[in-house]
Structures are given as C-alpha cells and as structure tokens.
Design an enzyme around this catalytic site. Sequence first.
Site, PDB file in Angstrom:
ATOM      1  N   ARG A  86       0.800  -1.225   0.000  1.00  0.00           N
ATOM      2  CA  ARG A  86       0.000   0.000   0.000  1.00  0.00           C
ATOM      3  C   ARG A  86       0.835   1.279   0.000  1.00  0.00           C
ATOM      4  O   ARG A  86       1.911   1.312   0.598  1.00  0.00           O
ATOM      5  CB  ARG A  86      -0.944  -0.005   1.203  1.00  0.00           C
ATOM      6  CG  ARG A  86      -2.012  -1.085   1.094  1.00  0.00           C
ATOM      7  CD  ARG A  86      -2.742  -1.334   2.392  1.00  0.00           C
ATOM      8  NE  ARG A  86      -3.748  -2.379   2.203  1.00  0.00           N
ATOM      9  CZ  ARG A  86      -3.491  -3.692   2.305  1.00  0.00           C
ATOM     10  NH1 ARG A  86      -2.270  -4.113   2.603  1.00  0.00           N
ATOM     11  NH2 ARG A  86      -4.451  -4.579   2.098  1.00  0.00           N
ATOM     12  N   HIS A 111      -0.770  -2.410  -4.678  1.00  0.00           N
ATOM     13  CA  HIS A 111      -0.227  -3.377  -5.643  1.00  0.00           C
ATOM     14  C   HIS A 111      -0.114  -2.849  -7.074  1.00  0.00           C
ATOM     15  O   HIS A 111      -0.409  -3.554  -8.035  1.00  0.00           O
ATOM     16  CB  HIS A 111      -1.073  -4.650  -5.638  1.00  0.00           C
ATOM     17  CG  HIS A 111      -0.891  -5.504  -4.415  1.00  0.00           C
ATOM     18  ND1 HIS A 111       0.176  -5.357  -3.548  1.00  0.00           N
ATOM     19  CD2 HIS A 111      -1.652  -6.522  -3.914  1.00  0.00           C
ATOM     20  CE1 HIS A 111       0.061  -6.259  -2.574  1.00  0.00           C
ATOM     21  NE2 HIS A 111      -1.027  -6.972  -2.769  1.00  0.00           N
ATOM     22  N   HIS A 185       2.725 -13.051  -5.386  1.00  0.00           N
ATOM     23  CA  HIS A 185       1.529 -13.178  -4.550  1.00  0.00           C
ATOM     24  C   HIS A 185       0.949 -14.597  -4.603  1.00  0.00           C
ATOM     25  O   HIS A 185      -0.275 -14.771  -4.604  1.00  0.00           O
ATOM     26  CB  HIS A 185       0.477 -12.156  -4.979  1.00  0.00           C
ATOM     27  CG  HIS A 185      -0.333 -11.597  -3.861  1.00  0.00           C
ATOM     28  ND1 HIS A 185      -1.165 -12.374  -3.081  1.00  0.00           N
ATOM     29  CD2 HIS A 185      -0.435 -10.334  -3.364  1.00  0.00           C
ATOM     30  CE1 HIS A 185      -1.760 -11.609  -2.188  1.00  0.00           C
ATOM     31  NE2 HIS A 185      -1.339 -10.361  -2.333  1.00  0.00           N
ATOM     32  N   TYR A 187      -0.405 -17.977  -3.193  1.00  0.00           N
ATOM     33  CA  TYR A 187      -1.033 -18.466  -1.967  1.00  0.00           C
ATOM     34  C   TYR A 187      -0.777 -19.965  -1.843  1.00  0.00           C
ATOM     35  O   TYR A 187      -1.178 -20.747  -2.716  1.00  0.00           O
ATOM     36  CB  TYR A 187      -2.543 -18.264  -2.008  1.00  0.00           C
ATOM     37  CG  TYR A 187      -3.031 -16.845  -1.962  1.00  0.00           C
ATOM     38  CD1 TYR A 187      -3.541 -16.302  -0.790  1.00  0.00           C
ATOM     39  CD2 TYR A 187      -3.044 -16.054  -3.108  1.00  0.00           C
ATOM     40  CE1 TYR A 187      -4.039 -15.009  -0.752  1.00  0.00           C
ATOM     41  CE2 TYR A 187      -3.534 -14.760  -3.083  1.00  0.00           C
ATOM     42  CZ  TYR A 187      -4.038 -14.246  -1.899  1.00  0.00           C
ATOM     43  OH  TYR A 187      -4.519 -12.968  -1.866  1.00  0.00           O
ATOM     44  N   ASP A 249      -2.660 -10.139   8.125  1.00  0.00           N
ATOM     45  CA  ASP A 249      -2.302  -9.410   6.906  1.00  0.00           C
ATOM     46  C   ASP A 249      -1.295  -8.350   7.347  1.00  0.00           C
ATOM     47  O   ASP A 249      -1.616  -7.169   7.452  1.00  0.00           O
ATOM     48  CB  ASP A 249      -3.528  -8.781   6.248  1.00  0.00           C
ATOM     49  CG  ASP A 249      -3.220  -8.214   4.867  1.00  0.00           C
ATOM     50  OD1 ASP A 249      -2.081  -8.408   4.377  1.00  0.00           O
ATOM     51  OD2 ASP A 249      -4.113  -7.583   4.269  1.00  0.00           O
ATOM     52  N   GLU A 313       4.633 -12.973   1.066  1.00  0.00           N
ATOM     53  CA  GLU A 313       5.068 -11.986   0.077  1.00  0.00           C
ATOM     54  C   GLU A 313       6.350 -11.293   0.542  1.00  0.00           C
ATOM     55  O   GLU A 313       6.290 -10.301   1.276  1.00  0.00           O
ATOM     56  CB  GLU A 313       3.968 -10.950  -0.148  1.00  0.00           C
ATOM     57  CG  GLU A 313       2.619 -11.531  -0.510  1.00  0.00           C
ATOM     58  CD  GLU A 313       1.511 -10.536  -0.256  1.00  0.00           C
ATOM     59  OE1 GLU A 313       1.521  -9.453  -0.888  1.00  0.00           O
ATOM     60  OE2 GLU A 313       0.632 -10.813   0.586  1.00  0.00           O
TER      61      GLU A 313
END
Length: 347
Positions: A86, A111, A185, A187, A249, A313
């Site tokens: 961000r 992003h 990114h 997962y 997060d 990440e």
Amino acid sequence: MKIQSEIFGKLTDGKEATLFTLTNNNDVTVKITNYGAIITSIFTPDKTGSKENIVCGFERLEDYISEAYLGSYPYFGAIIGRCGNRIAKGLLEIEGKTYEMAINNGPNHLHGGLVGFDKKLWDAETIENDEYIGVKLSYLSPDLEENYPGNLNVTCTYTLNNDNELGIEYSAETDKTTVVNLTNHTYFNLTGGKENILNHELELTATKMTEMVEQIPTGKIVPVKNTPFDFTSSKTFIRDMEGLPTGYDDNFVFDNEKGEFKYIACLKEEKSGRKVEVYTTQPGMQVYTGYWNPELHIDEVKKFGSYSGVALETQHYPDSVHHDNFPTTLLNPGEKYKEKTVYKFKI
C-alpha cells in the site's frame, strides 16, 4: 529436468498467453504463464508420494480474466508491481513532485494500481542448463503508467532445480527516479486444497514487525514477543487468532537491510508432511492468510474462499515512500534494482 510450453488462451485484445511447465527430476512441477507472470500451479509429493497442487490458481486463462474473479481480486500467483503493498492515500512524492496514484484499496493505493504488472502480458524466453530450468519474463513499464514516473525495464526470472528450489529473481532499471517494490503473490495450501490453512504452522526469524493502523504503517518498528504476531517458534495460524477477526495481513521485519540472501521462514502442514522454506534478500514479508479470498464456482465446483491459502510476500515494507526510517523503495537512473526469493519444497 524438462520445460514445455503451450498456448494458455487468448486475452480480450486477441493476444495469446503462453503456459510454461517446469518439471524437475523429483516430480516437482511448476506452471507459469506470461500473463501477469503468474504461477498457476505447483505440484509436489506429500509424505506418501501423492502429488497435488499446493497453490491457489486456475487451469485456464479465462478464469483469471473472468468477472467473478476480478470482482474480488486476490492476485493469485501474480507478480506485483510497480510497487507492491500500500501507498497511503495514493500520494507519491518524488524530488519535490507529487504523483496521485489510483485509489483501489479503501483510501489507499495497492499493488501497482488498477492495471499493474499482474495484468500485463510479459515477453518470455526459456532457460535450460545443467543446473536449472526456467523462464525469463520481461516487461517495459512506460513513463507514467499508473502515474509512476520513469520508463522501467523489469525482468522476473523463475527457475527450478533438482534441490526442489523455486527461485524468483527480479531486476529493474529506470530513466527517472521512481519507486519499485516487486513481490510474488502466490497463496500456498499444503493440503492440496482439501482443507483451509488455519492448521498450517509457520515459523519466522522475525522478532519485529511494522506497527499498523488500518493496514498503513505508523512508522514504528515494534517487537512481536508476547503478541499474536510472534512466530519465532513454529505455531498454527489458528492458535492466536481469537482477537484477529480477519486473520493475518501484516508485514514482518527481518534483519536484512543490506540485502543478504537469508533463511526467513518455514511453512508446514502435518497431515501431508509438506514444508516450504523461504529464503530472500528482501527486508520484509507480508503474511496474508487470505480472509478476503473469494469463493468461486469453477466448472460447478466450489473453490477457494476465506483462508483457502496463505501468501508469503517477500518485499520492502508497506508505504515505505512516507517513512524515511524504512529501507528505501526509490530507484534512481543508473542504479539497478535486484532482489531474489527462493521457495524450497521439502517433506
């Protein structure tokens, strides 16, 4: 080791995307497309030898560009750029000039904007030698794309070797001072998607993290000891999540400002016996347990949803442009951005 390529599908502008399949001698298979530089799948054996896909992704290009997926977009497997994470209020100040970036995550820029590197078609060339196989992906981001200054030449090179190491190496050069913070990114779900990731265990070498208010750093680096964010001893995600209604997060801080290549993390899952070790030159890692992942219907089968995967990440810290005490994300003409991350698969 072998590498194969095939047409993955057509984008809305008629251009074709390619899918590259990398397979080593230990039955580890990684599939990558040059659309978004996305890792679409990673197949590894479990402790019984059963081979399953351990990441969130799709078998078809059309699913990556579908309205259902883009409407609640989790960036499955993609390369994030020009600036990952961000930027507060979407305001970027460089050399006395303010650039207003797209606001695409609450009041902030996330992003790389509305059409970041994750939605670009990269040029690709394959790599084959005695030590590894791979794909080198290249993209020229023009001056003021998503309002970032400077023409930025970017490469992302994926490699796979017989030590079961998936390497990701980034490089970038610019003709104007700009910001760069590249990450992947992907997962992970080491159960092969049969269960969610809440019982996965994570160990981190990080003893500190960036203090956050509404997902933006305050500028303080704070200790994790005696908090739910202490992963210095391996523990499940669910263990300390009672006060975290949307899970983790958060950006963890590693003693790595000089860019040494170091071990920083291990993700493991008991039933499958699978482990992923993480090594990087990056100073931080955002750990995101995927609360907001959409539940999708793929060929009439429900897939994904909350906690369907965890993203590890490796990157510079969020909103670094507004905090002089953070490792810089500025890149000047004549400099070369270089970072490396390795995910090592074990049983």
